[in-house]
Design an enzyme around this catalytic site. Structure first.
Site, PDB file in Angstrom:
ATOM      1  N   HIS A 149      -3.940 -62.536 -20.207  1.00  0.00           N
ATOM      2  CA  HIS A 149      -3.030 -63.570 -20.717  1.00  0.00           C
ATOM      3  C   HIS A 149      -2.848 -63.422 -22.227  1.00  0.00           C
ATOM      4  O   HIS A 149      -1.725 -63.518 -22.736  1.00  0.00           O
ATOM      5  CB  HIS A 149      -3.560 -64.959 -20.379  1.00  0.00           C
ATOM      6  CG  HIS A 149      -2.790 -66.070 -21.014  1.00  0.00           C
ATOM      7  ND1 HIS A 149      -1.491 -66.379 -20.673  1.00  0.00           N
ATOM      8  CD2 HIS A 149      -3.141 -66.943 -21.999  1.00  0.00           C
ATOM      9  CE1 HIS A 149      -1.069 -67.389 -21.417  1.00  0.00           C
ATOM     10  NE2 HIS A 149      -2.048 -67.746 -22.228  1.00  0.00           N
TER      11      HIS A 149
ATOM     12  N   GLN B  30      -3.138 -60.717 -24.038  1.00  0.00           N
ATOM     13  CA  GLN B  30      -2.327 -59.531 -24.303  1.00  0.00           C
ATOM     14  C   GLN B  30      -0.856 -59.802 -24.021  1.00  0.00           C
ATOM     15  O   GLN B  30       0.020 -59.405 -24.788  1.00  0.00           O
ATOM     16  CB  GLN B  30      -2.815 -58.353 -23.465  1.00  0.00           C
ATOM     17  CG  GLN B  30      -4.192 -57.851 -23.847  1.00  0.00           C
ATOM     18  CD  GLN B  30      -4.242 -57.383 -25.282  1.00  0.00           C
ATOM     19  OE1 GLN B  30      -3.566 -56.430 -25.658  1.00  0.00           O
ATOM     20  NE2 GLN B  30      -5.022 -58.058 -26.096  1.00  0.00           N
ATOM     21  N   ASP B  31      -0.597 -60.496 -22.926  1.00  0.00           N
ATOM     22  CA  ASP B  31       0.778 -60.854 -22.578  1.00  0.00           C
ATOM     23  C   ASP B  31       1.378 -61.767 -23.645  1.00  0.00           C
ATOM     24  O   ASP B  31       2.517 -61.591 -24.067  1.00  0.00           O
ATOM     25  CB  ASP B  31       0.785 -61.538 -21.212  1.00  0.00           C
ATOM     26  CG  ASP B  31       2.177 -61.930 -20.760  1.00  0.00           C
ATOM     27  OD1 ASP B  31       3.076 -61.054 -20.769  1.00  0.00           O
ATOM     28  OD2 ASP B  31       2.378 -63.099 -20.389  1.00  0.00           O
ATOM     29  N   HIS B  32       0.579 -62.713 -24.099  1.00  0.00           N
ATOM     30  CA  HIS B  32       1.018 -63.660 -25.120  1.00  0.00           C
ATOM     31  C   HIS B  32       1.370 -62.922 -26.416  1.00  0.00           C
ATOM     32  O   HIS B  32       2.410 -63.188 -27.035  1.00  0.00           O
ATOM     33  CB  HIS B  32      -0.095 -64.675 -25.355  1.00  0.00           C
ATOM     34  CG  HIS B  32       0.341 -65.956 -25.964  1.00  0.00           C
ATOM     35  ND1 HIS B  32       1.179 -66.852 -25.331  1.00  0.00           N
ATOM     36  CD2 HIS B  32       0.049 -66.510 -27.159  1.00  0.00           C
ATOM     37  CE1 HIS B  32       1.381 -67.885 -26.117  1.00  0.00           C
ATOM     38  NE2 HIS B  32       0.706 -67.706 -27.231  1.00  0.00           N
TER      39      HIS B  32
END
Length: 106
Positions: free
Chosen positions: A77, A79-81
């Site tokens: 999450h 990394q995605d953010h």
């Protein structure tokens, strides 16, 4: 295998989120005609995202050294953010440039 602390993960999320917020504020300021304010917010966005990226780079360097870490859903999450924040910042740069060009024409 090591575990990445939740504090480290939340720092990535925090700084990434701050960067995205600053980038969105830059767009709003440019839209209202405040190009100078928008440029300042883009600098704030860059600084915040750089903080998150620095943490990410440190984690990558540890892995390269052979200190592999368990990857949690929370880390995914984060990394995605961060990646989303970088994209928003890049698009905000384009929007600010566009509003700057429009203001010079009018």
């Amino acid at each position: 295998m090591t575990t990445i602390s939740e504090e480290t993960i939340f720092q990535i999320i925090l700084h990434g989120g701050d960067g995205k917020s600053h980038a969105m504020e830059a767009i709003a300021l440019a839209k209202s005609g405040d190009i100078e304010g928008a440029e300042a917010k883009l600098k704030d966005a860059e600084a915040a995202i750089n903080q998150a990226h620095h943490i990410q780079t440190s984690l990558i360097q540890e892995e390269v050294r052979g200190n592999n870490a368990t990857v949690s859903l929370l880390m995914v999450h984060a990394q995605d953010h961060l990646m989303t924040s970088i994209t928003v910042k890049d698009l905000a740069r384009e929007f600010v440039d566009m509003y700057k060009a429009i203001s010079k024409q009018g």
